[in-house]
Design a protein around this motif. Structure first.
Motif, mmCIF file in Angstrom:
data_model
loop_
_atom_site.group_PDB
_atom_site.id
_atom_site.type_symbol
_atom_site.label_atom_id
_atom_site.label_comp_id
_atom_site.label_asym_id
_atom_site.label_seq_id
_atom_site.Cartn_x
_atom_site.Cartn_y
_atom_site.Cartn_z
ATOM 1 N N GLN A 93 1.014 -1.140 -0.399
ATOM 2 C CA GLN A 93 0.201 -0.048 0.108
ATOM 3 C C GLN A 93 1.101 1.051 0.316
ATOM 4 O O GLN A 93 0.199 2.593 -0.330
ATOM 5 C CB GLN A 93 -0.686 0.279 1.536
ATOM 6 N N GLY A 94 2.008 1.023 0.568
ATOM 7 C CA GLY A 94 3.050 2.239 -0.031
ATOM 8 C C GLY A 94 3.544 2.708 1.476
ATOM 9 O O GLY A 94 2.591 2.429 2.619
ATOM 10 N N THR A 95 3.666 3.372 2.000
ATOM 11 C CA THR A 95 5.053 4.282 2.446
ATOM 12 C C THR A 95 5.604 5.262 2.802
ATOM 13 O O THR A 95 6.428 5.176 1.712
ATOM 14 C CB THR A 95 5.870 2.981 4.578
ATOM 15 N N LEU A 96 5.061 6.499 3.555
ATOM 16 C CA LEU A 96 6.144 7.522 2.677
ATOM 17 C C LEU A 96 7.147 8.073 3.761
ATOM 18 O O LEU A 96 7.171 7.705 4.965
ATOM 19 C CB LEU A 96 5.045 8.987 3.391
ATOM 20 N N VAL A 97 8.324 8.289 3.050
ATOM 21 C CA VAL A 97 9.602 9.243 3.329
ATOM 22 C C VAL A 97 9.528 10.525 3.037
ATOM 23 O O VAL A 97 9.231 10.770 2.063
ATOM 24 C CB VAL A 97 10.265 7.955 3.124
ATOM 25 N N THR A 98 9.589 10.699 4.144
ATOM 26 C CA THR A 98 9.986 13.253 3.873
ATOM 27 C C THR A 98 11.373 13.321 4.717
ATOM 28 O O THR A 98 11.534 12.373 5.907
ATOM 29 C CB THR A 98 9.008 13.481 4.800
ATOM 30 N N VAL A 99 12.530 13.283 3.834
ATOM 31 C CA VAL A 99 13.320 14.049 4.226
ATOM 32 C C VAL A 99 13.461 15.390 3.756
ATOM 33 O O VAL A 99 13.380 16.551 3.287
ATOM 34 C CB VAL A 99 14.368 13.011 3.206
#
Length: 123
Positions: free
Chosen positions: A115-121
Motif C-alpha cells: 500500500q506504500g509508506t511515506l518517506v519525508t526528508v
C-alpha cells in the motif's frame, strides 16, 4: 490472498537513515524477485532497487552507494536500508513482488504491490 505490508517510513532530516521493511503473507505462495519503487509528488513511479531470489541486487543510479536492499527468505521479508538521505528521496515507497500465489480463485504468477509508506526528508 497474497498481501504485502510495508513499514518503516517517516520523517527524517537530510543525512539521516531509515529502514523500510515489507512482509509478504498469504497461502501457498513463493516469491521470485522483490523490489522497492517510489513515487514523488507529480512524478511517475520509479524502480529504486530490486533483488532476485538468489540475492542479486540492482539499483537506480541516484541511490547507489546510499541504499541497500536485502531479503530474508525465511521471513518472506525484503528490506531497504536508506542512508545519507536527501530531500529528493522524499516519496511514497512501494514494495513489489514477482511471485506465484493465489488471487481469489486464480493461482499463478502475480505482480503484487504493497500500500506504500511515506518517506519525508526535510529539516
Amino acid at each position: 490472498q497474497v498481501q504485502l505490508v510495508e513499514s518503516g517510513g517517516g520523517l527524517v532530516q537530510p543525512g539521516g537513515s531509515l529502514r523500510l521493511s515489507c512482509v509478504a503473507s498469504g497461502r501457498s505462495f513463493s516469491i521470485n524477485a522483490m523490489g522497492w519503487y517510489r513515487q514523488a509528488p507529480g512524478k511517475e513511479r520509479e524502480l529504486v532497487a530490486r533483488i532476485g531470489s538468489g540475492g542479486t541486487a540492482n539499483y537506480v543510479d541516484s541511490v547507489k552507494g546510499r541504499f541497500t536492499i536485502s531479503r530474508d527468505n525465511a521471513k518472506n521479508t525484503v528490506y531497504l536500508q536508506m542512508n545519507s538521505l536527501k530531500p529528493e528521496d522524499t516519496a511514497v515507497y512501494f514494495c513489489n513482488a514477482d511471485m506465484i500465489g493465489y488471487s481469489g480463485s486464480y493461482y499463478g504468477r502475480l505482480d503484487a504491490w504493497g500500500q506504500g509508506t511515506l518517506v519525508t526528508v526535510s529539516s
